[in-house]
Design a protein around this motif. Structure first.
Motif, PDB file in Angstrom:
ATOM      1  N   UNK A  44      81.762  -8.354 -16.511  1.00  0.00           N
ATOM      2  CA  UNK A  44      80.662  -7.978 -17.397  1.00  0.00           C
ATOM      3  C   UNK A  44      80.473  -8.936 -18.565  1.00  0.00           C
ATOM      4  N   UNK A  45      81.341  -9.916 -18.731  1.00  0.00           N
ATOM      5  CA  UNK A  45      81.313 -10.728 -19.946  1.00  0.00           C
ATOM      6  C   UNK A  45      81.109 -12.214 -19.693  1.00  0.00           C
ATOM      7  N   UNK A  46      80.527 -12.582 -18.573  1.00  0.00           N
ATOM      8  CA  UNK A  46      80.284 -14.002 -18.304  1.00  0.00           C
ATOM      9  C   UNK A  46      78.802 -14.262 -18.082  1.00  0.00           C
ATOM     10  N   UNK A  47      77.956 -13.590 -18.871  1.00  0.00           N
ATOM     11  CA  UNK A  47      76.510 -13.689 -18.674  1.00  0.00           C
ATOM     12  C   UNK A  47      76.002 -15.106 -18.867  1.00  0.00           C
ATOM     13  N   UNK A  48      76.607 -15.881 -19.760  1.00  0.00           N
ATOM     14  CA  UNK A  48      76.125 -17.238 -20.023  1.00  0.00           C
ATOM     15  C   UNK A  48      76.229 -18.104 -18.772  1.00  0.00           C
ATOM     16  N   UNK A  49      77.400 -18.087 -18.136  1.00  0.00           N
ATOM     17  CA  UNK A  49      77.568 -18.864 -16.915  1.00  0.00           C
ATOM     18  C   UNK A  49      76.664 -18.333 -15.804  1.00  0.00           C
ATOM     19  N   UNK A  50      76.551 -17.024 -15.732  1.00  0.00           N
ATOM     20  CA  UNK A  50      75.676 -16.393 -14.737  1.00  0.00           C
ATOM     21  C   UNK A  50      74.242 -16.875 -14.893  1.00  0.00           C
ATOM     22  N   UNK A  51      73.726 -16.938 -16.130  1.00  0.00           N
ATOM     23  CA  UNK A  51      72.330 -17.330 -16.341  1.00  0.00           C
ATOM     24  C   UNK A  51      72.102 -18.790 -15.941  1.00  0.00           C
ATOM     25  N   UNK A  52      73.002 -19.661 -16.338  1.00  0.00           N
ATOM     26  CA  UNK A  52      72.822 -21.070 -15.983  1.00  0.00           C
ATOM     27  C   UNK A  52      72.848 -21.267 -14.464  1.00  0.00           C
ATOM     28  N   UNK A  53      73.671 -20.485 -13.775  1.00  0.00           N
ATOM     29  CA  UNK A  53      73.781 -20.626 -12.322  1.00  0.00           C
ATOM     30  C   UNK A  53      72.634 -19.942 -11.594  1.00  0.00           C
ATOM     31  N   UNK A  54      72.378 -18.669 -11.937  1.00  0.00           N
ATOM     32  CA  UNK A  54      71.389 -17.868 -11.227  1.00  0.00           C
ATOM     33  C   UNK A  54      69.959 -18.154 -11.648  1.00  0.00           C
ATOM     34  N   UNK A  55      69.776 -18.735 -12.814  1.00  0.00           N
ATOM     35  CA  UNK A  55      68.429 -19.033 -13.275  1.00  0.00           C
ATOM     36  C   UNK A  55      68.155 -20.546 -13.265  1.00  0.00           C
ATOM     37  N   UNK A  56      68.699 -21.251 -14.227  1.00  0.00           N
ATOM     38  CA  UNK A  56      68.321 -22.658 -14.411  1.00  0.00           C
ATOM     39  C   UNK A  56      68.636 -23.498 -13.171  1.00  0.00           C
ATOM     40  N   UNK A  57      69.852 -23.357 -12.639  1.00  0.00           N
ATOM     41  CA  UNK A  57      70.219 -24.158 -11.464  1.00  0.00           C
ATOM     42  C   UNK A  57      69.448 -23.722 -10.230  1.00  0.00           C
ATOM     43  N   UNK A  58      69.270 -22.416 -10.058  1.00  0.00           N
ATOM     44  CA  UNK A  58      68.567 -21.925  -8.870  1.00  0.00           C
ATOM     45  C   UNK A  58      67.093 -22.310  -8.886  1.00  0.00           C
ATOM     46  N   UNK A  59      66.458 -22.283 -10.050  1.00  0.00           N
ATOM     47  CA  UNK A  59      65.016 -22.539 -10.131  1.00  0.00           C
ATOM     48  C   UNK A  59      64.704 -24.035 -10.182  1.00  0.00           C
TER      49      UNK A  59
END
Length: 298
Positions: free
Chosen positions: A167-182
């Motif tokens: 529940x506490x790694x949202x920063x890494x999640x966003x860079x991977x699931x958003x910026x890198x994916x898009x």
């Protein structure tokens, strides 16, 4: 005139707003040109995006300025839980869908200008916790009967969240699931000037500026004007975040939360921290968030 049953009103309004806002954004973007490209303030929540967006909105920027948090198809479907609860869906979901429709087109005559930010994760997640609880779920346990945050219960909930690696790694999640994916760029693996606090990246039809929130007030105007091509550096407009979050409970929790060094080292071991901040800065955060309970706030 047909009147919808009460439970269907939020659903009908949701679909109407989705269609209207999405089309409006698409129309605005399709009027952009090579000399007046769109600027996307595309960030994870609670990293200073409001300040950047307001700054550019007041500056003499020729193209449209749009603020969004999500562009991936997976995350743009995440607004559905709001609808059955009768809670207004955040507008950035609708805006993101409109942007995504234009983003997938190959015939646009401009290069996308994208600005994103990163922030120290403990402070960011505390802010997001309070922001997210403006629209609480029925299972929320840290509110009183009047739907006001109980600081002691909020502190317990935040401590549980920080101790849960999922529940506490949202920063890494966003860079991977958003910026890198898009956009296909892994900024956490690219060179970054930690002393300057900013770097630029380039793709086939886009340019990306990444800045750390902690150095934003030092270099925003010069860096942004060079990146966008403005003759006059835009002034950074502070966003009144504390008022929006509920100053009293937010300050109480933020001043009292303490985390063990092991928890902090796990949080700061993520590439989304290590690639953008030096060891001295990280050690300073560890010292701050693990300080004795009776030590005053700096």
């Amino acid at each position: 005139m047909r009147v919808l049953p009460g439970p269907l009103i939020p659903v009908a309004e949701h679909w109407y707003r989705q269609r209207h806002v999405s089309r409006q954004i698409q129309s605005e973007l399709l009027r952009a040109t090579a000399d007046a490209p769109p600027i996307l303030v595309y960030t994870m929540p609670k990293v200073g995006s409001n300040s950047v967006y307001e700054s550019l909105s007041w500056a003499e920027v020729p193209g449209p300025v749009i603020k969004i948090h999500y562009l991936s198809a997976e995350n743009l479907s995440g607004n559905e839980p709001f609808v059955p609860r009768g809670i207004p869906t955040p507008s950035h979901y609708y805006i993101g869908r409109g942007v995504r429709r234009v983003l997938t087109r190959q015939d646009v005559p401009f290069r996308w200008k994208i600005i994103t930010l990163v922030r120290e994760p403990v402070a960011r997640q505390i802010s997001q916790f309070f922001q997210g609880n403006r629209n609480p779920r029925p299972t929320t346990t840290w509110l009183n009967a009047n739907c006001r945050i109980v600081p002691e219960l909020a502190l317990e909930a935040l401590n549980r969240r920080f101790h849960d690696p999922r529940a506490s790694n949202h920063e890494q999640w966003w860079f991977t699931k958003e910026l890198e994916r898009v956009f296909g760029v892994d900024v956490c693996a690219q060179p970054f000037d930690k002393a300057a606090g900013h770097a630029t990246y380039h793709g086939d039809n886009w340019d990306l500026l990444l800045m750390t929130l902690e150095k934003l007030s030092d270099n925003w105007g010069v860096v942004a004007s060079e990146f966008i091509g403005l003759s006059k550096p835009p002034e950074l407009i502070p966003s009144n975040v504390r008022a929006a979050l509920g100053t009293r409970a937010y300050d109480w929790v933020r001043n009292r939360i303490r985390l063990e060094r092991g928890v902090l080292e796990r949080l700061y071991a993520e590439p989304s921290v290590r690639n953008f901040y030096d060891e001295e800065t990280i050690e300073g955060w560890i010292h701050y968030w693990s300080r004795p309970s009776d030590q005053p706030v700096a």
